[in-house]
Design a protein around this motif. Structure first.
Motif, PDB file in Angstrom:
ATOM      1  N   HIS A 183       0.813  -1.226   0.000  1.00 31.80           N
ATOM      2  CA  HIS A 183       0.000   0.000   0.000  1.00 31.80           C
ATOM      3  C   HIS A 183       0.845   1.272   0.000  1.00 31.80           C
ATOM      4  CE1 HIS A 183       0.940  -0.201   4.325  1.00 31.80           C
ATOM      5  NE2 HIS A 183       0.770   1.101   4.310  1.00 31.80           N
ATOM      6  N   GLN A 184       2.154   1.156   0.226  1.00 30.03           N
ATOM      7  CA  GLN A 184       2.990   2.344   0.336  1.00 30.03           C
ATOM      8  C   GLN A 184       2.980   3.229  -0.905  1.00 30.03           C
ATOM      9  OE1 GLN A 184       3.283   2.687   3.656  1.00 30.03           O
ATOM     10  NE2 GLN A 184       5.378   3.415   3.348  1.00 30.03           N
ATOM     11  N   PRO A 185       3.036   2.672  -2.132  1.00 27.18           N
ATOM     12  CA  PRO A 185       2.990   3.559  -3.307  1.00 27.18           C
ATOM     13  C   PRO A 185       1.771   4.467  -3.356  1.00 27.18           C
ATOM     14  CG  PRO A 185       3.784   1.405  -3.959  1.00 27.18           C
ATOM     15  CD  PRO A 185       3.338   1.280  -2.528  1.00 27.18           C
ATOM     16  N   MET A 186       0.616   3.977  -2.887  1.00 25.43           N
ATOM     17  CA  MET A 186      -0.565   4.840  -2.860  1.00 25.43           C
ATOM     18  C   MET A 186      -0.369   5.970  -1.839  1.00 25.43           C
ATOM     19  SD  MET A 186      -2.499   3.696  -5.201  1.00 25.43           S
ATOM     20  CE  MET A 186      -3.933   4.713  -4.842  1.00 25.43           C
ATOM     21  N   ARG A 187       0.285   5.646  -0.751  1.00 26.18           N
ATOM     22  CA  ARG A 187       0.578   6.676   0.253  1.00 26.18           C
ATOM     23  C   ARG A 187       1.504   7.732  -0.332  1.00 26.18           C
ATOM     24  NH1 ARG A 187       4.818   7.284   3.837  1.00 26.18           N
ATOM     25  NH2 ARG A 187       4.366   8.561   5.697  1.00 26.18           N
ATOM     26  N   TRP A 188       2.454   7.315  -1.169  1.00 26.44           N
ATOM     27  CA  TRP A 188       3.358   8.284  -1.791  1.00 26.44           C
ATOM     28  C   TRP A 188       2.591   9.272  -2.646  1.00 26.44           C
ATOM     29  CZ3 TRP A 188       6.939   3.800  -3.769  1.00 26.44           C
ATOM     30  CH2 TRP A 188       7.593   3.229  -2.664  1.00 26.44           C
ATOM     31  N   ALA A 202      12.768  -1.406 -17.864  1.00 23.15           N
ATOM     32  CA  ALA A 202      12.910  -2.043 -16.552  1.00 23.15           C
ATOM     33  C   ALA A 202      14.241  -1.713 -15.882  1.00 23.15           C
ATOM     34  CB  ALA A 202      12.713  -3.551 -16.683  1.00 23.15           C
ATOM     35  N   PRO A 203      15.376  -1.908 -16.554  1.00 23.37           N
ATOM     36  CA  PRO A 203      16.641  -1.555 -15.882  1.00 23.37           C
ATOM     37  C   PRO A 203      16.786  -0.059 -15.643  1.00 23.37           C
ATOM     38  CG  PRO A 203      17.041  -2.214 -18.168  1.00 23.37           C
ATOM     39  CD  PRO A 203      15.628  -2.551 -17.859  1.00 23.37           C
ATOM     40  N   MET A 204      16.194   0.768 -16.506  1.00 15.14           N
ATOM     41  CA  MET A 204      16.264   2.203 -16.283  1.00 15.14           C
ATOM     42  C   MET A 204      15.435   2.603 -15.066  1.00 15.14           C
ATOM     43  SD  MET A 204      18.436   3.048 -18.386  1.00 15.14           S
ATOM     44  CE  MET A 204      18.412   4.715 -17.741  1.00 15.14           C
ATOM     45  N   PHE A 205      14.287   1.948 -14.886  1.00 14.85           N
ATOM     46  CA  PHE A 205      13.475   2.221 -13.695  1.00 14.85           C
ATOM     47  C   PHE A 205      14.222   1.803 -12.438  1.00 14.85           C
ATOM     48  CE2 PHE A 205      10.570   0.487 -10.474  1.00 14.85           C
ATOM     49  CZ  PHE A 205       9.900   1.649 -10.114  1.00 14.85           C
ATOM     50  N   ALA A 206      14.818   0.602 -12.469  1.00 18.38           N
ATOM     51  CA  ALA A 206      15.568   0.125 -11.308  1.00 18.38           C
ATOM     52  C   ALA A 206      16.742   1.042 -10.990  1.00 18.38           C
ATOM     53  CB  ALA A 206      16.057  -1.305 -11.551  1.00 18.38           C
ATOM     54  N   SER A 251      19.658   2.188  -5.595  1.00 17.26           N
ATOM     55  CA  SER A 251      18.346   2.151  -6.235  1.00 17.26           C
ATOM     56  C   SER A 251      17.981   0.724  -6.643  1.00 17.26           C
ATOM     57  CB  SER A 251      18.328   3.076  -7.454  1.00 17.26           C
ATOM     58  OG  SER A 251      17.046   3.159  -8.015  1.00 17.26           O
ATOM     59  N   TRP A 252      18.944   0.008  -7.240  1.00 20.13           N
ATOM     60  CA  TRP A 252      18.713  -1.389  -7.611  1.00 20.13           C
ATOM     61  C   TRP A 252      18.394  -2.229  -6.376  1.00 20.13           C
ATOM     62  CZ3 TRP A 252      18.330  -4.575 -11.853  1.00 20.13           C
ATOM     63  CH2 TRP A 252      18.515  -3.969 -13.103  1.00 20.13           C
ATOM     64  N   GLU A 253      19.120  -2.029  -5.289  1.00 21.03           N
ATOM     65  CA  GLU A 253      18.885  -2.806  -4.075  1.00 21.03           C
ATOM     66  C   GLU A 253      17.480  -2.553  -3.528  1.00 21.03           C
ATOM     67  OE1 GLU A 253      22.041  -1.592  -1.527  1.00 21.03           O
ATOM     68  OE2 GLU A 253      23.481  -3.056  -2.337  1.00 21.03           O
ATOM     69  N   ALA A 254      17.048  -1.285  -3.570  1.00 16.71           N
ATOM     70  CA  ALA A 254      15.711  -0.954  -3.083  1.00 16.71           C
ATOM     71  C   ALA A 254      14.636  -1.646  -3.909  1.00 16.71           C
ATOM     72  CB  ALA A 254      15.514   0.558  -3.105  1.00 16.71           C
ATOM     73  N   VAL A 255      14.825  -1.691  -5.222  1.00 14.77           N
ATOM     74  CA  VAL A 255      13.852  -2.339  -6.103  1.00 14.77           C
ATOM     75  C   VAL A 255      13.865  -3.855  -5.912  1.00 14.77           C
ATOM     76  CG1 VAL A 255      13.262  -2.807  -8.517  1.00 14.77           C
ATOM     77  CG2 VAL A 255      13.895  -0.483  -7.814  1.00 14.77           C
ATOM     78  N   VAL A 263       7.552  -6.608  -5.519  1.00 12.25           N
ATOM     79  CA  VAL A 263       6.115  -6.450  -5.778  1.00 12.25           C
ATOM     80  C   VAL A 263       5.663  -5.002  -5.569  1.00 12.25           C
ATOM     81  CG1 VAL A 263       3.791  -7.192  -5.118  1.00 12.25           C
ATOM     82  CG2 VAL A 263       5.649  -8.872  -5.258  1.00 12.25           C
ATOM     83  N   PRO A 264       5.970  -4.368  -4.424  1.00 15.12           N
ATOM     84  CA  PRO A 264       5.568  -2.961  -4.274  1.00 15.12           C
ATOM     85  C   PRO A 264       6.173  -2.041  -5.337  1.00 15.12           C
ATOM     86  CG  PRO A 264       6.177  -3.873  -2.146  1.00 15.12           C
ATOM     87  CD  PRO A 264       6.579  -4.891  -3.179  1.00 15.12           C
ATOM     88  N   MET A 265       7.432  -2.302  -5.740  1.00 14.14           N
ATOM     89  CA  MET A 265       8.054  -1.432  -6.731  1.00 14.14           C
ATOM     90  C   MET A 265       7.499  -1.695  -8.132  1.00 14.14           C
ATOM     91  SD  MET A 265       9.758   0.608  -5.007  1.00 14.14           S
ATOM     92  CE  MET A 265      10.735   1.506  -6.227  1.00 14.14           C
ATOM     93  N   ALA A 266       7.095  -2.946  -8.405  1.00 13.47           N
ATOM     94  CA  ALA A 266       6.411  -3.214  -9.673  1.00 13.47           C
ATOM     95  C   ALA A 266       5.074  -2.478  -9.702  1.00 13.47           C
ATOM     96  CB  ALA A 266       6.206  -4.718  -9.853  1.00 13.47           C
ATOM     97  N   TRP A 267       4.385  -2.457  -8.567  1.00 15.81           N
ATOM     98  CA  TRP A 267       3.123  -1.724  -8.462  1.00 15.81           C
ATOM     99  C   TRP A 267       3.367  -0.220  -8.634  1.00 15.81           C
ATOM    100  CZ3 TRP A 267      -1.581  -0.976  -9.263  1.00 15.81           C
ATOM    101  CH2 TRP A 267      -2.427  -0.220  -8.465  1.00 15.81           C
ATOM    102  N   TRP A 268       4.469   0.285  -8.063  1.00 18.02           N
ATOM    103  CA  TRP A 268       4.819   1.689  -8.211  1.00 18.02           C
ATOM    104  C   TRP A 268       5.110   2.019  -9.675  1.00 18.02           C
ATOM    105  CZ3 TRP A 268       4.062   6.260  -7.083  1.00 18.02           C
ATOM    106  CH2 TRP A 268       4.992   7.294  -7.191  1.00 18.02           C
ATOM    107  N   ALA A 269       5.845   1.154 -10.352  1.00 14.80           N
ATOM    108  CA  ALA A 269       6.132   1.379 -11.774  1.00 14.80           C
ATOM    109  C   ALA A 269       4.844   1.378 -12.587  1.00 14.80           C
ATOM    110  CB  ALA A 269       7.083   0.300 -12.290  1.00 14.80           C
ATOM    111  N   THR A 270       3.900   0.492 -12.225  1.00 17.81           N
ATOM    112  CA  THR A 270       2.607   0.439 -12.917  1.00 17.81           C
ATOM    113  C   THR A 270       1.822   1.725 -12.711  1.00 17.81           C
ATOM    114  OG1 THR A 270       2.525  -1.974 -12.650  1.00 17.81           O
ATOM    115  CG2 THR A 270       0.452  -0.849 -13.136  1.00 17.81           C
ATOM    116  N   LEU A 271       1.840   2.236 -11.484  1.00 17.72           N
ATOM    117  CA  LEU A 271       1.146   3.496 -11.204  1.00 17.72           C
ATOM    118  C   LEU A 271       1.753   4.649 -11.993  1.00 17.72           C
ATOM    119  CD1 LEU A 271       0.638   3.222  -7.331  1.00 17.72           C
ATOM    120  CD2 LEU A 271      -1.150   3.147  -9.082  1.00 17.72           C
TER     121      LEU A 271
END
Length: 273
Positions: free
Chosen positions: A15-20, A178-182, A205-209, A214-222
Motif C-alpha cells: 500500500h505504500q505507493p498509494m501513500r506516496w 525495466a533496468p532504467m526504472f531500477a 536504487s537497484w537494491e531498493a527495487v 512487488v511494491p516497486m512493480a506496483w509503483w512502476a505500474t502506477l
C-alpha cells in the motif's frame, strides 16, 4: 568525506505507493504554482513534439516514451521542493533554480564542481535517445505502411491483427525501461540529498527495487498508468500528473532508504563527488 556505512534498505508494504501519491498531492498543496509549473513545462515540450513530428508519428511514439525515461531528472526541482516541505524551508523558484544550477557552484571535490546530477542526466538522456531511435527503426522496418499520423499508429500498429509489431514494440520498450526504472527509482533524490557517487546511488536504487519487487512493480505500474492518462488527455493532464509523481518519488526515496550514514548535501553546497 566518504560514506562510512552502506545505507539501510527498508522493506515496504504494497500500500505504500498509494501513500506516496497522497503525500505528493500534499506537497503540491504546500508548493502551489511552483509545482504545477513543472508539469506545464513538460506539457509545452510535449505539444512542441506534436507540432514538430505531426507527420512522422513513428518518431513521436518513441519521443514521448523517451520522456518517461528521463522523467526522474526532469523532476529534480520537485524533489528539492519536497525536501524543503519536509524541513519547513522556503519553497520557491529560487530554490528550484539553485538546485538546477548547483553543478556550477564551487564545492570541495577534486575539480571544485558537483557534476553528479549532470552525469546521471546525461546517462538517462542517452538511454532515452537510444529508445527513440530503436522505436523509430522498429516501426519503420516492420510496419506494413508508413506511419505518419496518430491514427496510422493506432490502425496499423496497435490494432493490427496480421502482425505482432505492437507486442514486439511493447516488449522491447519494457526490456529497456525495466533496468532504467531500477537504476533511477530513487537515485536522483538520493543524489540530491546525500554526497555519494552516481554509481553508489544507482546500486542503492537497484537494491531498493530488488528488496521490494512487488511494491516497486506496483509503483512502476502506477507511474506508467498516470503518465498515460496525462498523455491521453491531450497532454493537459501532465500539468498535474508530473508534479504529483515527482513529489511522490521523493517520499518513495525516504521510505525505502535510510541514508543517514551518508554525508548530507545541502542546496548550494555540492558534495565531494
Amino acid at each position: 568525506m566518504k560514506p562510512t556505512a552502506a545505507p539501510v534498505i527498508r522493506t515496504i508494504d504494497l500500500h505504500q505507493p498509494m501513500r506516496w501519491l497522497v503525500l505528493g498531492w500534499r506537497d503540491i498543496g504546500h508548493c502551489g504554482w511552483v509545482s504545477f509549473a513543472h508539469g506545464l513545462v513538460l506539457t509545452v515540450v510535449g505539444l512542441g513534439l506534436l507540432v514538430l513530428a505531426r507527420h512522422q508519428f513513428w518518431w513521436l511514439a518513441g519521443a514521448f516514451s523517451g520522456l518517461l525515461v528521463v522523467g526522474p531528472v526532469l523532476a529534480t526541482g520537485l524533489y528539492a521542493l519536497s525536501r524543503a516541505v519536509e524541513r519547513d524551508e522556503a519553497r520557491s523558484w529560487r530554490l528550484v533554480l539553485k538546485t538546477w544550477l548547483s553543478w556550477r557552484r564551487h564545492g570541495s571535490g577534486r575539480d571544485g564542481k558537483d557534476w553528479r546530477l549532470v552525469q546521471f542526466g546525461l546517462l538517462l538522456g542517452l538511454a532515452g535517445t537510444g529508445w527513440v531511435l530503436t522505436s523509430a527503426a522498429l516501426i519503420t522496418l516492420m510496419s506494413p505502411v508508413p506511419i505518419e499520423q496518430p491514427l496510422d499508429f493506432l490502425k496499423y500498429v496497435v490494432l493490427a491483427r496480421d502482425n505482432w509489431l505492437f507486442e514486439v514494440w511493447l516488449a522491447l520498450g519494457g526490456l529497456m525501461a525495466a533496468p532504467m526504472f531500477a537504476s533511477s527509482a530513487i537515485a536522483i533524490p538520493l543524489l540530491l540529498d546525500r554526497r555519494i557517487s552516481v554509481l553508489q546511488a544507482v546500486i542503492t536504487s537497484w537494491e531498493a527495487v530488488l528488496n521490494n519487487p512487488v511494491p516497486m512493480a506496483w509503483w512502476a505500474t502506477l507511474i506508467m498508468g498516470f503518465s498515460l492518462l496525462g498523455l491521453l488527455s491531450a497532454l493537459l493532464g501532465l500539468i498535474a500528473v508530473m508534479p504529483m509523481l515527482g513529489h511522490a518519488s521523493w517520499h518513495a526515496y525516504r521510505d525505502l532508504v535510510d541514508a543517514s550514514a551518508w554525508p548530507e548535501r545541502t542546496t548550494g553546497q555540492p558534495g565531494a563527488y
